[in-house]
Structure formats: structure tokens, C-alpha cells
Design a protein around this motif. Sequence first.
Motif, PDB file in Angstrom:
ATOM      1  N   VAL A   1       2.459   3.497  76.906  1.00 43.93           N
ATOM      2  CA  VAL A   1       3.638   3.259  76.072  1.00 43.93           C
ATOM      3  C   VAL A   1       3.349   3.602  74.614  1.00 43.93           C
ATOM      4  N   ALA A   2       2.184   3.160  74.120  1.00 45.10           N
ATOM      5  CA  ALA A   2       1.821   3.434  72.729  1.00 45.10           C
ATOM      6  C   ALA A   2       1.643   4.927  72.496  1.00 45.10           C
ATOM      7  N   GLY A   3       1.037   5.610  73.464  1.00 42.65           N
ATOM      8  CA  GLY A   3       0.826   7.055  73.322  1.00 42.65           C
ATOM      9  C   GLY A   3       2.125   7.830  73.271  1.00 42.65           C
ATOM     10  N   LEU A   4       3.069   7.471  74.132  1.00 40.34           N
ATOM     11  CA  LEU A   4       4.368   8.146  74.145  1.00 40.34           C
ATOM     12  C   LEU A   4       5.163   7.824  72.875  1.00 40.34           C
ATOM     13  N   THR A   5       5.076   6.566  72.441  1.00 43.02           N
ATOM     14  CA  THR A   5       5.771   6.180  71.205  1.00 43.02           C
ATOM     15  C   THR A   5       5.201   6.939  70.022  1.00 43.02           C
ATOM     16  N   ALA A   6       3.864   7.014  69.964  1.00 42.83           N
ATOM     17  CA  ALA A   6       3.221   7.747  68.879  1.00 42.83           C
ATOM     18  C   ALA A   6       3.591   9.225  68.923  1.00 42.83           C
ATOM     19  N   ALA A   7       3.690   9.790  70.113  1.00 44.06           N
ATOM     20  CA  ALA A   7       4.051  11.202  70.240  1.00 44.06           C
ATOM     21  C   ALA A   7       5.423  11.474  69.644  1.00 44.06           C
ATOM     22  N   ALA A   8       6.355  10.533  69.847  1.00 47.97           N
ATOM     23  CA  ALA A   8       7.706  10.709  69.307  1.00 47.97           C
ATOM     24  C   ALA A   8       7.707  10.741  67.787  1.00 47.97           C
ATOM     25  N   VAL A   9       6.695  10.143  67.171  1.00 42.43           N
ATOM     26  CA  VAL A   9       6.584  10.138  65.713  1.00 42.43           C
ATOM     27  C   VAL A   9       5.654  11.246  65.226  1.00 42.43           C
ATOM     28  N   VAL A  10       4.498  11.366  65.891  1.00 40.59           N
ATOM     29  CA  VAL A  10       3.438  12.264  65.423  1.00 40.59           C
ATOM     30  C   VAL A  10       3.825  13.733  65.559  1.00 40.59           C
ATOM     31  N   LEU A  11       4.385  14.131  66.701  1.00 36.34           N
ATOM     32  CA  LEU A  11       4.628  15.558  66.943  1.00 36.34           C
ATOM     33  C   LEU A  11       5.642  16.159  65.965  1.00 36.34           C
ATOM     34  N   PRO A  12       6.788  15.528  65.743  1.00 41.93           N
ATOM     35  CA  PRO A  12       7.693  16.097  64.732  1.00 41.93           C
ATOM     36  C   PRO A  12       7.063  16.150  63.343  1.00 41.93           C
ATOM     37  N   LYS A  13       6.309  15.102  62.988  1.00 43.46           N
ATOM     38  CA  LYS A  13       5.664  15.092  61.679  1.00 43.46           C
ATOM     39  C   LYS A  13       4.587  16.166  61.595  1.00 43.46           C
ATOM     40  N   ALA A  14       3.840  16.369  62.669  1.00 45.04           N
ATOM     41  CA  ALA A  14       2.797  17.395  62.679  1.00 45.04           C
ATOM     42  C   ALA A  14       3.393  18.782  62.468  1.00 45.04           C
ATOM     43  N   MET A  15       4.537  19.023  63.122  1.00 44.59           N
ATOM     44  CA  MET A  15       5.207  20.324  62.916  1.00 44.59           C
ATOM     45  C   MET A  15       5.672  20.466  61.474  1.00 44.59           C
ATOM     46  N   ALA A  16       6.159  19.374  60.902  1.00 43.48           N
ATOM     47  CA  ALA A  16       6.618  19.413  59.519  1.00 43.48           C
ATOM     48  C   ALA A  16       5.452  19.653  58.569  1.00 43.48           C
ATOM     49  N   TYR A  17       4.311  19.021  58.838  1.00 44.64           N
ATOM     50  CA  TYR A  17       3.148  19.196  57.965  1.00 44.64           C
ATOM     51  C   TYR A  17       2.618  20.626  58.021  1.00 44.64           C
ATOM     52  N   ALA A  18       2.781  21.284  59.188  1.00 45.30           N
ATOM     53  CA  ALA A  18       2.367  22.681  59.281  1.00 45.30           C
ATOM     54  C   ALA A  18       3.148  23.540  58.286  1.00 45.30           C
ATOM     55  N   THR A  19       4.425  23.237  58.111  1.00 45.30           N
ATOM     56  CA  THR A  19       5.219  24.003  57.149  1.00 45.30           C
ATOM     57  C   THR A  19       4.782  23.724  55.715  1.00 45.30           C
ATOM     58  N   VAL A  20       4.276  22.513  55.464  1.00 43.81           N
ATOM     59  CA  VAL A  20       3.739  22.202  54.136  1.00 43.81           C
ATOM     60  C   VAL A  20       2.571  23.133  53.818  1.00 43.81           C
ATOM     61  N   ALA A  21       1.765  23.431  54.823  1.00 44.28           N
ATOM     62  CA  ALA A  21       0.616  24.322  54.646  1.00 44.28           C
ATOM     63  C   ALA A  21       1.010  25.791  54.710  1.00 44.28           C
ATOM     64  N   GLY A  22       2.311  26.061  54.888  1.00 46.65           N
ATOM     65  CA  GLY A  22       2.757  27.452  54.974  1.00 46.65           C
ATOM     66  C   GLY A  22       2.448  28.094  56.302  1.00 46.65           C
ATOM     67  N   LEU A  23       2.303  27.283  57.348  1.00 49.74           N
ATOM     68  CA  LEU A  23       1.933  27.780  58.668  1.00 49.74           C
ATOM     69  C   LEU A  23       3.088  27.600  59.656  1.00 49.74           C
ATOM     70  N   PRO A  24       3.075  28.322  60.771  1.00 50.59           N
ATOM     71  CA  PRO A  24       4.104  28.135  61.799  1.00 50.59           C
ATOM     72  C   PRO A  24       4.088  26.707  62.330  1.00 50.59           C
ATOM     73  N   VAL A  25       5.246  26.204  62.744  1.00 53.17           N
ATOM     74  CA  VAL A  25       5.319  24.823  63.215  1.00 53.17           C
ATOM     75  C   VAL A  25       4.457  24.601  64.454  1.00 53.17           C
ATOM     76  N   ALA A  26       4.215  25.661  65.217  1.00 51.83           N
ATOM     77  CA  ALA A  26       3.388  25.526  66.420  1.00 51.83           C
ATOM     78  C   ALA A  26       1.985  25.040  66.069  1.00 51.83           C
ATOM     79  N   VAL A  27       1.489  25.391  64.891  1.00 50.78           N
ATOM     80  CA  VAL A  27       0.150  24.962  64.470  1.00 50.78           C
ATOM     81  C   VAL A  27       0.086  23.438  64.391  1.00 50.78           C
ATOM     82  N   GLY A  28       1.198  22.820  64.013  1.00 47.36           N
ATOM     83  CA  GLY A  28       1.239  21.359  63.991  1.00 47.36           C
ATOM     84  C   GLY A  28       1.041  20.768  65.369  1.00 47.36           C
ATOM     85  N   LEU A  29       1.654  21.373  66.379  1.00 47.00           N
ATOM     86  CA  LEU A  29       1.472  20.909  67.761  1.00 47.00           C
ATOM     87  C   LEU A  29       0.026  21.083  68.203  1.00 47.00           C
TER      88      LEU A  29
END
Length: 553
Positions: free
Chosen positions: A22-50
Motif C-alpha cells: 500500500v505504501a509503495g503504490l501510494t508513494a508511486a502516485a506521488v513520486v512518479l509525477p514529481k520525478a517526471m517534473a524534476y526531469a524537466t527542471v534539469a532540461g531532460l525528457p520526462v522519461a528520465v524521471g521515470l
Amino acid sequence: MTTEQSEVNKAGGEPALRFDIVAGLTAAAVVLPKAMAYATVAGLPVAVGLYTAFIPMIIYALLGTSRVLSVSSTTTLAILAGTQLGLVVPDGDPAMLLTATATLTVMVGVVLLLAALLRLGFVANFISTPVLTGFKAGIGCVIVLDQLPKLLGIHITKSGFFADAWSIIHHLPQSLPLTVTVAVLTFAILIGMEKRWPHSPAPLVAVGGGIAAVWLLGLNQQGLTIVGHIPQGIPSLTLPSLDLVQQLIPGAVGIALMSFTETIAASRAFAQQSDPVIVPNRELVATGLANVGGALLGSMPAGGGTSQTAVVRSAGGQSQKASLVTAATALAVMLLLAPVLGLLPNATLAAVVIVYSVGLIQPREFMAIRKVRTMEFRWAVVAFFGVLLFGTLEGIVIAIIVSMLGLASQAANPRVSVVVRKRGTDIMRAQSSLHDDDETFDGLLIVRPEGRIFFVNVQSVAEQIGAMVAKAMPNTLVLDMSRVPDLEYSALRQLMQIDEKLAKQGIRFWLAGLNPDVLEMVRNAGLSDQLGKEKMLFNARDALARYLCEQGD
């Protein structure tokens, strides 16, 4: 953690696994979108965040000492990586950018592993909390400003924080209403959900809503920019380039320092009493290998994240199995949902970045620091403006220098107090205006330095003692060394000179309260012979008793 979770944690078994899932799935719902967003901060494709939420998370889960630390990218690491990559690949060539990212991430991992080999885990403490507060606030401002053009649908030529801010203001009339509307709605979802349900999957809802709006309403055909094509499947092998190593060394060292600092901070913040002890050098190995392994499969620099770890803990995570579930979810998204993610509006990602980066700016923390100590508040302000004026990577150097200068300043000016006796007792304490009735004794001056005395501060200590002697005009000076853990050779020589100088003035010089190590140094240096056994007292109380006995009191 609930009582049920605590009992499960002790007992182990299938219920504990359920909590981790449950914790892993809940974290995924938060972490994955944020990781994709952080990739754009670095000027990288969103896939790099995944990719960063995949391999690095697995490796740390297998090797790290924290039960719940979630390892992927963070806002700080993303902006630092983006700055370094922008210097190495100024034209933004996609293929070169991925190679440079792999090289940078491998180097970050290597630096962390070398630090572990040299047992440099203590380096995480080299940036003081006030300086880190200022540095992160500066990073937060840089990230927010960097994302504003995406929120407004405008384009600017970047040339520095303040110039960029002025350029954005100048381009405001060119903002696209549709882009601004999507951004505002995303803000409403994120802020509203976080306020009502802390640690909720608000990023997932915002990202899903943005994708649904583009798909159903065709917003990308009305001028709204979207992420575009995202490769489907497992990332391909990306090898680093030796030609880029020299250019990337400064950035790799700075990013490694921040990665480890954030990892240790998050690990300790969410460790519970029953958890294993966090081992800094083991954390260096785990995050180092996580970066090296992740780099080969498209990851950007990774480290432990406070906000995502908070989600794991609040959702009832018991072990690193929760991170393995999150990583498995990232893999599923790469395999099944990549084409859908291509419809994600850039304005939505920018809003996610801003909402979860603005927390780096903590005005209350600045005020709290100022209330306690003005000098440390100044350090925080210097670190803050260092990032804004000179850049993020340079800001790390400034933060470290300010921390070192602050440490040197404290070490160079140790406190030296006059020691008095609390009236009616045998308690010896530092003289204070709060205790006007404390006892002093004619002809006797007891002074107590605090901290290690060495070549940096010995002159300051000597000058403070000299000023106290000149003011009190005693016939006996007692140096209470009970708060001095160590003496360096320069300090020993200074003590011998003080004894000689005082003797010429007809003032006796006694030492009291030496710990065994300092006493041995005093003997080895010959100071004990110079003073004589009768001038070496057990503590300040004994020194006072002896003086009063001599005076017939």
C-alpha cells in the motif's frame, strides 16, 4: 504509525508486506509525477524521471540502511544537474544530453563511492543548517523562476536570475490564456488536495487531469504545449563518455555532496527508535551504486527525498519492500503508459514542480535563526544571495565556504568567562548580570575558556584573559581548564608565556580542572615543572579553597 502497524512491524509476516504494498503504490502516485517534473527542471525528457525512480530506487532498497528512505531525484539535485548539463551541452542536442547525463550520474556515484572508501561520511555535516536553509531557499527561488515561462506560455533567453525575472515581467503581456488556465487549475488541484489530505496522490490527480483534458478537448491543437513522444519500454543502455569527465568533475562533486546531505537528512528524519542505526558510510555506498547503476539505464543523479519518504512513512511503510513496489510501478508505467504520458501539458508539469519546490523557501526558518543568532542568520542570507547572484553550483561552494568561515569564526573567538561562587553554596559558575549577588574575592581572579585552544584562537584567548587581568588587578590568576578538551602546542607555549608575564607583574598563575589528556600535554611541555605542583589544582572549587586558606578565611 498506527498501533496496528507497530504491532505488525514487530511481528513481521504477511500483514507487514500488505502495508509495504500500500505504501509503495501510494508513494508511486506521488513520486512518479514529481520525478517526471524534476526531469524537466534539469532540461531532460520526462522519461528520465521515470528511469530515476526505477533502478536507483531498487539498488538503494537492497543496500541502504534506512527502512523507508525513498531514493529518486529531488528538486535540488535536478536544478544542479540541469545547470551542469547546460554548461556541457549548451545547444541541448538530445543524444549528447543523454550521454552527458549518464556521464554526470556515473561520476556522482563514483564520488560517493570514493567518499565511502575514504570514510568521509562526516562530510555531510560540512554545511551548517542555517547555510543549508539559505542555499535551499535560493534553489527554490531559481526553480520557481525557471518554471514561470512554462506556466505563462512565453519564451525568454536565460542570462541570470535577476535578468530573467525582469525578462518575464517584460513578456507578461504575451502570456497565453489557455496555458495560464491549465496552470491555475493544476495549482488548485495540488494545493487543495494537499491542504485537505496531506501526502495524498495530488500529483497523480493533477497529471491525470491534464492528460484527460488534452485528450478529450484537443488542447494541444489550440496552442497548449505538451510533453510529446515518450519512449515505451525499458530504457536502453547508455554509456558515459570519458571526453566529458574533466568538464563534469566540479558539478559531480557538488551534486554528490548535496545528494548525500539530503539522503542523510531524510534517513535520520524518518528513522524510528526501533529502526536500525543509519550508517553514513553505508549510505554513501548505497547511493553511490544507485547512481552508477541508474546512469547506465538513463537515470539522472539521485538521492533520498524528504517529501517522498514522508509519504512512505505516513502510508505505513515498514521496509524497503515499499520502494521495490514503487520501482515496479515505474516499470509498469514505462511499459504500458508511455504513449499516454506524452499528452501531459508542460504547464501541468511546471505547476507540479513549483508546488513541491516552493517548500524549499522557509521564511519562518530564517526568522527562527535570526531570533537565536544574528550571525548565523547572516550566513543564511549570504548563501541565499550566493545562489541567486552566482548560480546553483557556485552556490554550493559559497555555502561550504560560508559554513567553514562560520566555524572558523566560532573557533577563533571562544568564550572566556570570569568564574564566581554562588552565594551561600560551593557552586562555581560564570559571572552574569542575572546573578548580581554572586561572590567574588579580593585578589583572586578565576577565568574559564571554553572549547579547544589551538593556533587559530590562542591569541584571542590570551587577549581576553589579559583584559580581565587588567580590569581586576588580582594577585592570583586561576585558569579553569575544565571546559577545554584539548590543547595544541601553540596554546601550550602561550600559557608558558602568560605565566612568565604574570610573574614579572607579581601575579601568581594557577591551573585547575585539567582533564587527563590536557594534563599529560602540560607535563610533556614542561609547563607543570615551570608552575610547580602546588599551582596545579583539581578544580576551581579547590583553587578557591586553597586561596581562602592562604588568606586565613
